[in-house]
Design a protein around this motif. Structure first.
Motif, PDB file in Angstrom:
ATOM      1  N   ASP A  74       0.828  -1.203   0.000  1.00  0.00           N
ATOM      2  CA  ASP A  74       0.000   0.000   0.000  1.00  0.00           C
ATOM      3  C   ASP A  74       0.865   1.256   0.000  1.00  0.00           C
ATOM      4  O   ASP A  74       0.525   2.252  -0.647  1.00  0.00           O
ATOM      5  CB  ASP A  74      -0.893   0.020   1.250  1.00  0.00           C
ATOM      6  CG  ASP A  74      -1.842  -1.149   1.306  1.00  0.00           C
ATOM      7  OD1 ASP A  74      -2.843  -1.135   0.575  1.00  0.00           O
ATOM      8  OD2 ASP A  74      -1.570  -2.090   2.080  1.00  0.00           O
ATOM      9  N   VAL A  75       1.953   1.225   0.772  1.00  0.00           N
ATOM     10  CA  VAL A  75       2.849   2.380   0.896  1.00  0.00           C
ATOM     11  C   VAL A  75       4.286   1.892   0.804  1.00  0.00           C
ATOM     12  O   VAL A  75       4.677   0.950   1.493  1.00  0.00           O
ATOM     13  CB  VAL A  75       2.660   3.121   2.238  1.00  0.00           C
ATOM     14  CG1 VAL A  75       3.565   4.360   2.296  1.00  0.00           C
ATOM     15  CG2 VAL A  75       1.208   3.509   2.455  1.00  0.00           C
ATOM     16  N   VAL A  76       5.061   2.554  -0.041  1.00  0.00           N
ATOM     17  CA  VAL A  76       6.493   2.282  -0.139  1.00  0.00           C
ATOM     18  C   VAL A  76       7.246   3.570   0.182  1.00  0.00           C
ATOM     19  O   VAL A  76       7.052   4.591  -0.483  1.00  0.00           O
ATOM     20  CB  VAL A  76       6.897   1.794  -1.546  1.00  0.00           C
ATOM     21  CG1 VAL A  76       8.418   1.666  -1.651  1.00  0.00           C
ATOM     22  CG2 VAL A  76       6.224   0.464  -1.866  1.00  0.00           C
ATOM     23  N   PHE A  77       8.048   3.532   1.228  1.00  0.00           N
ATOM     24  CA  PHE A  77       8.944   4.638   1.536  1.00  0.00           C
ATOM     25  C   PHE A  77      10.266   4.349   0.828  1.00  0.00           C
ATOM     26  O   PHE A  77      10.952   3.370   1.150  1.00  0.00           O
ATOM     27  CB  PHE A  77       9.153   4.775   3.048  1.00  0.00           C
ATOM     28  CG  PHE A  77       7.916   5.210   3.784  1.00  0.00           C
ATOM     29  CD1 PHE A  77       7.565   6.550   3.848  1.00  0.00           C
ATOM     30  CD2 PHE A  77       7.080   4.269   4.393  1.00  0.00           C
ATOM     31  CE1 PHE A  77       6.409   6.954   4.510  1.00  0.00           C
ATOM     32  CE2 PHE A  77       5.935   4.664   5.058  1.00  0.00           C
ATOM     33  CZ  PHE A  77       5.597   6.017   5.119  1.00  0.00           C
ATOM     34  N   LEU A  78      10.584   5.178  -0.153  1.00  0.00           N
ATOM     35  CA  LEU A  78      11.750   4.948  -1.006  1.00  0.00           C
ATOM     36  C   LEU A  78      12.922   5.776  -0.489  1.00  0.00           C
ATOM     37  O   LEU A  78      13.006   6.980  -0.722  1.00  0.00           O
ATOM     38  CB  LEU A  78      11.417   5.319  -2.452  1.00  0.00           C
ATOM     39  CG  LEU A  78      12.477   5.046  -3.511  1.00  0.00           C
ATOM     40  CD1 LEU A  78      12.813   3.562  -3.580  1.00  0.00           C
ATOM     41  CD2 LEU A  78      12.000   5.543  -4.879  1.00  0.00           C
ATOM     42  N   ALA A  79      13.810   5.124   0.239  1.00  0.00           N
ATOM     43  CA  ALA A  79      14.921   5.811   0.905  1.00  0.00           C
ATOM     44  C   ALA A  79      16.236   5.407   0.262  1.00  0.00           C
ATOM     45  O   ALA A  79      17.008   4.616   0.820  1.00  0.00           O
ATOM     46  CB  ALA A  79      14.913   5.503   2.400  1.00  0.00           C
ATOM     47  N   VAL A  80      16.485   5.940  -0.929  1.00  0.00           N
ATOM     48  CA  VAL A  80      17.690   5.594  -1.678  1.00  0.00           C
ATOM     49  C   VAL A  80      18.362   6.874  -2.164  1.00  0.00           C
ATOM     50  O   VAL A  80      17.813   7.970  -2.053  1.00  0.00           O
ATOM     51  CB  VAL A  80      17.370   4.678  -2.878  1.00  0.00           C
ATOM     52  CG1 VAL A  80      16.749   3.369  -2.404  1.00  0.00           C
ATOM     53  CG2 VAL A  80      16.443   5.377  -3.882  1.00  0.00           C
ATOM     54  N   LYS A  81      19.557   6.728  -2.721  1.00  0.00           N
ATOM     55  CA  LYS A  81      20.265   7.865  -3.301  1.00  0.00           C
ATOM     56  C   LYS A  81      19.548   8.339  -4.560  1.00  0.00           C
ATOM     57  O   LYS A  81      18.869   7.558  -5.244  1.00  0.00           O
ATOM     58  CB  LYS A  81      21.704   7.473  -3.643  1.00  0.00           C
ATOM     59  CG  LYS A  81      22.538   7.028  -2.450  1.00  0.00           C
ATOM     60  CD  LYS A  81      22.826   8.180  -1.509  1.00  0.00           C
ATOM     61  CE  LYS A  81      23.774   7.744  -0.398  1.00  0.00           C
ATOM     62  NZ  LYS A  81      24.070   8.845   0.545  1.00  0.00           N
ATOM     63  N   ALA A  82      19.728   9.614  -4.879  1.00  0.00           N
ATOM     64  CA  ALA A  82      19.063  10.190  -6.043  1.00  0.00           C
ATOM     65  C   ALA A  82      19.383   9.415  -7.317  1.00  0.00           C
ATOM     66  O   ALA A  82      18.517   9.208  -8.173  1.00  0.00           O
ATOM     67  CB  ALA A  82      19.451  11.662  -6.196  1.00  0.00           C
ATOM     68  N   GLN A  83      20.637   8.973  -7.457  1.00  0.00           N
ATOM     69  CA  GLN A  83      21.031   8.256  -8.673  1.00  0.00           C
ATOM     70  C   GLN A  83      20.377   6.881  -8.787  1.00  0.00           C
ATOM     71  O   GLN A  83      20.386   6.266  -9.856  1.00  0.00           O
ATOM     72  CB  GLN A  83      22.556   8.119  -8.756  1.00  0.00           C
ATOM     73  CG  GLN A  83      23.211   7.358  -7.623  1.00  0.00           C
ATOM     74  CD  GLN A  83      23.723   8.264  -6.515  1.00  0.00           C
ATOM     75  OE1 GLN A  83      23.171   9.337  -6.297  1.00  0.00           O
ATOM     76  NE2 GLN A  83      24.775   7.840  -5.840  1.00  0.00           N
ATOM     77  N   PHE A 291      23.119  15.347  -9.050  1.00  0.00           N
ATOM     78  CA  PHE A 291      21.681  15.587  -8.944  1.00  0.00           C
ATOM     79  C   PHE A 291      21.359  16.775  -8.037  1.00  0.00           C
ATOM     80  O   PHE A 291      20.192  17.115  -7.858  1.00  0.00           O
ATOM     81  CB  PHE A 291      20.993  14.327  -8.417  1.00  0.00           C
ATOM     82  CG  PHE A 291      21.107  13.166  -9.353  1.00  0.00           C
ATOM     83  CD1 PHE A 291      20.174  12.955 -10.354  1.00  0.00           C
ATOM     84  CD2 PHE A 291      22.186  12.285  -9.261  1.00  0.00           C
ATOM     85  CE1 PHE A 291      20.287  11.884 -11.228  1.00  0.00           C
ATOM     86  CE2 PHE A 291      22.309  11.207 -10.127  1.00  0.00           C
ATOM     87  CZ  PHE A 291      21.372  11.014 -11.120  1.00  0.00           C
ATOM     88  N   ILE A 292      22.380  17.386  -7.478  1.00  0.00           N
ATOM     89  CA  ILE A 292      22.177  18.540  -6.584  1.00  0.00           C
ATOM     90  C   ILE A 292      22.885  19.757  -7.184  1.00  0.00           C
ATOM     91  O   ILE A 292      22.264  20.541  -7.896  1.00  0.00           O
ATOM     92  CB  ILE A 292      22.662  18.210  -5.159  1.00  0.00           C
ATOM     93  CG1 ILE A 292      21.841  17.023  -4.607  1.00  0.00           C
ATOM     94  CG2 ILE A 292      22.514  19.424  -4.234  1.00  0.00           C
ATOM     95  CD1 ILE A 292      22.329  16.490  -3.278  1.00  0.00           C
ATOM     96  N   ASN A 293      24.182  19.886  -6.959  1.00  0.00           N
ATOM     97  CA  ASN A 293      24.920  20.997  -7.568  1.00  0.00           C
ATOM     98  C   ASN A 293      24.884  20.901  -9.087  1.00  0.00           C
ATOM     99  O   ASN A 293      24.805  21.925  -9.789  1.00  0.00           O
ATOM    100  CB  ASN A 293      26.364  20.991  -7.082  1.00  0.00           C
ATOM    101  CG  ASN A 293      26.480  21.049  -5.570  1.00  0.00           C
ATOM    102  OD1 ASN A 293      26.373  20.009  -4.919  1.00  0.00           O
ATOM    103  ND2 ASN A 293      26.675  22.230  -5.004  1.00  0.00           N
ATOM    104  N   GLY A 294      24.933  19.680  -9.607  1.00  0.00           N
ATOM    105  CA  GLY A 294      24.895  19.499 -11.056  1.00  0.00           C
ATOM    106  C   GLY A 294      23.593  19.981 -11.675  1.00  0.00           C
ATOM    107  O   GLY A 294      23.592  20.534 -12.789  1.00  0.00           O
TER     108      GLY A 294
END
Length: 342
Positions: A74-83, A291-294
């Protein structure tokens, strides 16, 4: 309700531990086999500033288990790096229930990427301020306990929905959880802060934020923030109140706002802290800098906005990741030279 925490390192593991200690049934999964094997046998070991605890064991899945078990969530908490956002979203998509939602707990502006895979209607945005580190499977040193952790969540139309309230109730075991009616603005505001403190301190392998006392480092960090705010405004992102700051705190020129954001965040997590990008450098991993400064550099160049400071950080971090230069304090002078800061 079937809940999955996908990505169970420092951040995902901290959230999973809070849920488990609250008696909330969850599953966890992670690409790191040793982590899953350890948690299956022993649970998580969480070390807080003034205490520590072990969680009960729970269903911990290797990614290879999904094809056999075919679970539905029902719910997935996606806790991964941006890449890792794209491939992990593609991976979990078949295991979402029809009404299932993903709540990304990650840095960067990855919501459009995730929405392109599962649909915007199956996504709830979030901004999280939780400082933790993990160098051994299942063992997490958490710098900000729940009382000092902050999360904002929001639907993309700004409405307060039943599912948003449900997610707030779950995450309230981990943090103070606010609703945001401008979640993408809040995401960009967090990105501004990340741009100032993640890669700039990783490039010197900092174990604390004491380097802010260095006048050159401080100028560099504030210039990064100024550029990020200017680019965001040109893209339509206004600075949103986050970290408990109010609307008045977020008024002023970009340099003033940058100063407030850095001081507030460092005040919350403490000066003695290794941020996520520094941890990646220490582990020899690819960082989220692109994915941040870039992203700031990419959009700034498109909009003809000067982004020399962020560009300098990207260049130096690319050299560090390629192991052509070392992460040390000499990079402060190099970054200032590249950014034309005198």
């Amino acid at each position: 309700m079937e809940i999955l925490i996908l990505g169970s390192g420092a951040i995902g593991g901290s959230v999973a531990a809070d849920f488990l200690m609250a008696g909330i049934p969850i599953s966890i999964a992670d690409p790191w086999p040793q982590l899953i094997s350890k948690v299956q046998k022993e649970g998580f070991h969480i070390r807080l500033p003034d205490s520590e605890f072990h969680t009960p064991t729970n269903q911990a899945l290797h990614l290879s288990d999904f094809a056999t078990l075919n679970p539905k969530y029902d719910v997935v908490f996606l806790a991964v790096k941006a890449q890792d956002a794209r491939w992990m979203t593609e991976f979990i998509k078949p295991y979402l229930k029809d009404h299932g939602v993903i709540v990304p707990l990650m840095n960067g502006m990855m919501n459009p990427t995730i929405a392109s895979i599962i649909g915007k209607e199956r996504l709830i945005g979030s901004v999280i301020e939780l400082s933790a580190e993990s160098f051994e499977p299942g063992i997490i040193k958490r710098k900000t306990p729940p009382s000092k952790t902050w999360i904002a969540i929001g639907e993309f139309d700004g409405k307060i929905t039943d599912r948003l309230k449900m997610v707030q109730k779950l995450l309230s075991h981990t943090a103070t959880v606010d609703f945001s009616d401008q979640i993408e603005n809040a995401k960009w505001t967090k990105l501004v802060t990340n741009a100032m403190i993640l890669a700039p301190f990783a490039m010197i392998k900092a174990t604390s934020y004491d380097a802010l006392a260095d006048s050159n480092m401080r100028q560099l960090v504030l210039r990064i923030g100024e550029e990020a705010i200017s680019v965001g405004r040109a893209m339509g992102y206004e600075i949103e109140k986050i970290f408990g700051l109010n609307a008045q705190d977020m008024q002023g020129q970009p340099a003033e706002i940058s100063h407030k954001l850095v001081e507030t965040l460092v005040g919350h997590i403490g000066k003695k802290s290794q941020n996520a990008t520094t941890q990646d450098v220490l582990k020899g991993r690819i960082t989220e800098t692109k994915f941040i400064n870039g992203l700031i550099v990419e959009q700034g160049q498109t909009l003809n906005i000067p982004v020399l400071a962020n560009q300098a950080i990207c260049q130096i971090m690319a050299q560090i990741e390629a192991k052509r230069i070392a992460a040390n304090e000499a990079n402060i002078a190099l970054a200032c030279k590249l950014a034309e800061i005198t």
